[in-house]
Enzyme design. Structure first.
Site, PDB file in Angstrom:
ATOM      1  N   GLU A  53       0.851  -1.188   0.000  1.00 25.34           N
ATOM      2  CA  GLU A  53       0.000   0.000   0.000  1.00 25.34           C
ATOM      3  C   GLU A  53       0.883   1.233   0.000  1.00 25.34           C
ATOM      4  OE1 GLU A  53      -3.851   2.117   1.993  1.00 25.34           O
ATOM      5  OE2 GLU A  53      -2.972   0.436   3.071  1.00 25.34           O
ATOM      6  N   CYS A 268      -6.603   1.560   2.047  1.00 20.75           N
ATOM      7  CA  CYS A 268      -7.328   2.827   2.087  1.00 20.75           C
ATOM      8  C   CYS A 268      -6.878   3.763   0.974  1.00 20.75           C
ATOM      9  CB  CYS A 268      -7.155   3.482   3.451  1.00 20.75           C
ATOM     10  SG  CYS A 268      -7.849   2.530   4.818  1.00 20.75           S
ATOM     11  N   ASN A 385     -11.986  -2.141  -0.806  1.00 19.56           N
ATOM     12  CA  ASN A 385     -11.141  -2.413   0.361  1.00 19.56           C
ATOM     13  C   ASN A 385     -11.880  -2.016   1.623  1.00 19.56           C
ATOM     14  OD1 ASN A 385      -8.484  -2.657   1.950  1.00 19.56           O
ATOM     15  ND2 ASN A 385      -9.131  -0.557   2.364  1.00 19.56           N
ATOM     16  N   GLU A 386     -12.010  -2.964   2.538  1.00 16.15           N
ATOM     17  CA  GLU A 386     -12.638  -2.703   3.837  1.00 16.15           C
ATOM     18  C   GLU A 386     -13.972  -1.973   3.669  1.00 16.15           C
ATOM     19  OE1 GLU A 386      -9.713  -0.855   6.354  1.00 16.15           O
ATOM     20  OE2 GLU A 386      -8.673  -2.749   6.704  1.00 16.15           O
TER      21      GLU A 386
END
Length: 818
Positions: A53, A268, A385-386
């Site tokens: 990331e 994120c 994502n999430e």
């Protein structure tokens, strides 16, 4: 001694003792038996990979080898990382300028106005990624820059390639130079031909000395005004010698992990704090001068020089499968309306075509134009994502249907974030876990009894983030334990990756990380070495393992009882504590809450019940004696409203410790036992509103049994074994691979029996990570204080003893038939 099912624990530490193998003479305190003749579950070849990331300057200022910070002058509204340099009495000023942009994607340039050189020079200096970008006003995301030590790391005899765009009011030459921290010129080139229009210039600078705090200077000895844009400096020696390439030492460290896949580019980072700041892959390909870049929610601007093509190329060079994460139309602060989702879904389809399409296709042709005609064979794509909830589920369905219709062989990864989508078939789901060491250890058996017919698991993010220092042995030990459980269940756990992978020392937004670095040096944390050990020693098929050993941390817990809520309103009645047929406590809410101590919330007595009618998290009411032990707690509870269920406290030494049964926790998705902040067990479960539940908790010794409406939900022990192990066979080499972790603070003499083994080789290899201090860490001063040590041992027989050091992880490879 009790036969224990093997659990997983990760341990990395200073190697004090490598451990030794001895004949079966002294009586061992533990016995580990590997059944060589009964191979079990297949281990996924993709089990151990990496998650990259763009966080902590992992890309810009990290693996992306660009040495200049703020090369396009778009990072902030002032010349971040650029300063004026001038001779004494010279007069000049620098400012950002948008009057005549290089292109529409990068509209800002740096204007240098020189009115007097006084026989010397005037120029601008960049020291690379020295300093820290801090978030100012959080609501406006206004970054600020703080000066810090550091600079460009250059090495004697190495060549650095500089390119930049320039224009000027007069055709005066510029001088590009690398200079030491003391101002000594290490390399210099004159640049001529700067005129009224933008023009690209490229020069090579070969340093005559080494300096880890050097600087880049672009200067002139003439008056006038000149403009700069896209000032880029790369080492000639990038990893695999690729242009616009990657930092060699960091990539070699990653390559040593032998990752089977790479999940990229986030995290994120993919979502963005706002939708306009999400990762848009189409804006990260082609000429770097036309890539606009974007604001990164981790508090700095991403150049996107490390773009979609570069990520795919990195995967290819690592011989790792690419796993691309696409934005699902959701960010931290916004959701795209369903009617406007078409372009987002099309981006996913186009990304697959860019990676895999023939050169005759639109996006495949563009990939070929960008220098890679051969398809990358992308097989994995993660949708979001999430992300979770109804908004995610309906958007996941859009992506699923469109991708499966056109590319049915693409495996889709769905987020497991408060649940998974139920409206479409699932290929792979992605749970995450950040926790303390004990919870991580307890999760090592998480998948032992999972449904083998369900979706496969990609455990995409996990790490010990509490009691971990900046990356200590204790954290790594717990992670390794967790990993043995993943490998033991390698038939359904197809992939896993630690997070985060990388962190620049001056730009740390998350702690801890696997690899830490600055501009000139790096080290792996203990967690890095665990990842490396497991990744480089993966078997093809599991071999059953049984462990006999004494328990550690065995104790009889005592403490008060209580009730509580988490973002929920509820009421409780008929609360009773008994021991050996005698009643220690029985609630009486006929009048008031006498004797009960409450924290937060709105507690009251109503209709013979204790009611909590307010909001808040961890709202509690407690009563009892801290000496109470071996008791049974029974009560009735009813949810009145809110997000979750009940908190039933037991053996609590005070009114703050999180020792409770969390019913309907984690978004009303699970029931879990949490002891002193560590999660001992979690199972799926929900709590309905306006329904009375019968709750009973039985405590005896270190055993805890928890019943809901008469049904046993949890049966756990507070104590845990010292050793955790997993074994497998490498079919290509014929070796048995045994991973053993000693989580205790004492060496454990262990008898190892490769039961049923034939033709055992005379020698084997062992890799050990160990240390007496569980809080020990690596650092720039001591980068290998905790590092893997390899040894060779004499074998020739199926049974032997080995002393497993305290706080250790050991991997044994021994050729043996069955």
């Amino acid at each position: 001694m009790q036969l224990q099912k093997p659990l997983l624990i990760a341990s990395v530490g200073t190697l004090a003792v490598l451990g030794s193998i001895t004949p079966l003479v002294a009586a061992p305190s533990a016995r580990l038996t590997v059944n060589m003749s009964a191979p079990g579950k297949t281990i996924s070849p993709l089990l151990y990979g990496i998650f990259f990331e763009e966080i902590n300057r992992a890309g810009d200022g990290g693996i992306y080898a660009e040495m200049v910070q703020n090369r396009s002058f778009e990072d902030t509204d002032f010349p971040l990382a650029w300063t004026l340099i001038k001779s004494q009495n010279a007069a000049a000023n620098v400012e950002l300028d948008k009057s005549k942009p290089l292109n529409s994607q990068n509209p800002t340039s740096l204007r240098v106005t020189v009115s007097d050189v006084s026989g010397g020079r005037v120029g601008v200096v960049n020291r690379g990624f020295a300093g820290t970008l801090l978030r100012g006003n959080k609501s406006e995301w206004q970054p600020k820059f703080e000066n810090a030590s550091g600079g460009l790391a250059v090495q004697k005899g190495k060549t650095y390639d500089l390119s930049f765009y320039a224009r000027a009011t007069a055709s005066n030459p510029l001088v590009a130079s690398l200079e030491s921290s003391k101002g000594v010129v290490l390399a210099s080139q004159k640049v001529t031909g700067v005129g009224n229009g933008w023009k690209k210039f490229s020069v090579s600078l070969s340093s005559k000395d080494s300096d880890s705090n050097a600087r880049l200077v672009i200067s002139t000895d003439k008056t006038g005004t000149f403009w700069l844009d896209m000032v880029s400096l790369f080492p000639r020696d990038t990893w695999k010698n690729r242009p616009n390439g990657l930092r060699a030492d960091l990539m070699e460290k990653i390559d040593a992990m032998k990752p089977a896949f790479v999940r990229f580019p986030g995290g994120c980072f993919v979502e963005g704090d706002r939708l306009e700041n999400r990762f848009v892959w189409k804006e990260t390909i082609g000429d770097v001068a036309t890539r606009p870049g974007h604001w990164n929610l981790w508090s700095y601007r991403s150049t996107d020089g490390l773009g979609y093509l570069e990520y795919l190329q990195m995967c290819e060079d690592l011989k790792a499968e690419p796993l691309f994460v696409i934005n699902v139309g959701m960010s931290h602060q916004g959701v795209v309306p369903m009617a406007q989702m078409g372009p987002y879904v099309q981006d996913a389809l186009d990304a697959i075509e860019y990676a895999n399409g023939p050169v005759t296709s639109k996006w495949g042709a563009l990939r070929a134009k960008h220098g890679h005609p051969k398809p990358f064979t992308l097989k994995l794509m993660q949708i979001g994502n999430e992300n979770g909830g109804a908004a995610y589920n309906e958007r996941y369905a859009l992506f699923h249907d469109a991708i499966k219709a056109k590319y049915p062989n693409i495996n889709l990864v769905a987020c497991d974030w408060g649940g998974t989508p139920k409206n479409r078939p699932l290929d792979i789901i992605d749970p995450h876990l950040y926790s303390n060491p004990q919870t991580m250890i307890n999760q090592s058996n998480r998948f032992d009894n999972s449904d083998r017919s369900g979706p496969h698991i990609y455990f995409g993010e996990y790490a010990v983030t509490e009691q971990s220092g900046t990356g200590n042995l204790q954290a790594a030990v717990a992670e390794a334990a967790f990993m043995t459980g993943l490998e033991r269940n390698g038939d359904i756990v197809k992939m896993s990756s630690y997070a985060p992978l990388l962190s620049h020392w001056d730009w740390k937004a998350w702690n801890p990380n696997a690899i830490v670095y600055d501009q000139s040096q790096l080290y792996g944390t203990p967690s890095y070495y665990v990842q490396q050990m497991f990744g480089a020693n993966r078997g093809d098929v599991n071999l059953p393992v049984a462990i006999e050993q004494p328990k550690t941390n065995a104790r009889v817990a005592s403490g008060k009882i209580g009730v509580g809520t988490w973002d929920t309103q509820a009421e409780f009645k008929d609360i009773k504590v008994t021991k050996n047929g005698q009643t220690l406590f029985a609630s009486d809410f006929s009048q008031n809450t006498n004797g009960w101590k409450t924290t937060d919330g709105q507690w009251s007595v109503m209709d013979g019940s204790l009611r909590q009618g307010g909001g808040g998290q961890g709202v509690r009411a407690s009563i009892g004696d801290v000496s109470w032990s071996d008791y049974t707690l029974s009560l009735k509870a009813r949810k009145l409203g809110g997000a979750e269920g009940f908190l039933i406290t037991f053996t609590s030494p005070d009114d703050q410790t999180k020792t409770w049964w969390n019913l309907g926790g984690w978004g009303n998705k699970e029931h879990g036992l949490e002891l002193e902040g560590s999660t001992m067990a979690r199972v799926p479960g929900t709590i309905e509103t306006n329904r009375w539940y019968d709750i009973r908790i039985e405590l005896k010794g270190d055993n805890i049994k928890a019943y809901l409406d008469g049904k046993l939900i949890h049966d756990v022990n507070r104590s845990r074994p010292a050793l955790y192990a997993v074994a497998g066979r490498d079919k290509a080499t014929g070796e048995a691979i045994l991973k053993v972790v000693n989580t205790s603070g004492q060496p454990v003499e262990t008898a190892i029996d490769l039961n049923g083994a034939k033709n055992v080789a005379a020698t084997g290899n062992a890799w050990t990570l160990a240390g007496p201090n569980p809080l020990a860490e690596n650092s720039f001063m001591a980068p290998t204080r905790l590092a893997t040590q390899k040894s060779t041992f004499t074998a020739g027989r199926a049974a032997f003893n080995r002393t497993l050091p305290a706080n250790s992880v050991t991997v044994i490879r021994l050729k043996a038939g069955s």
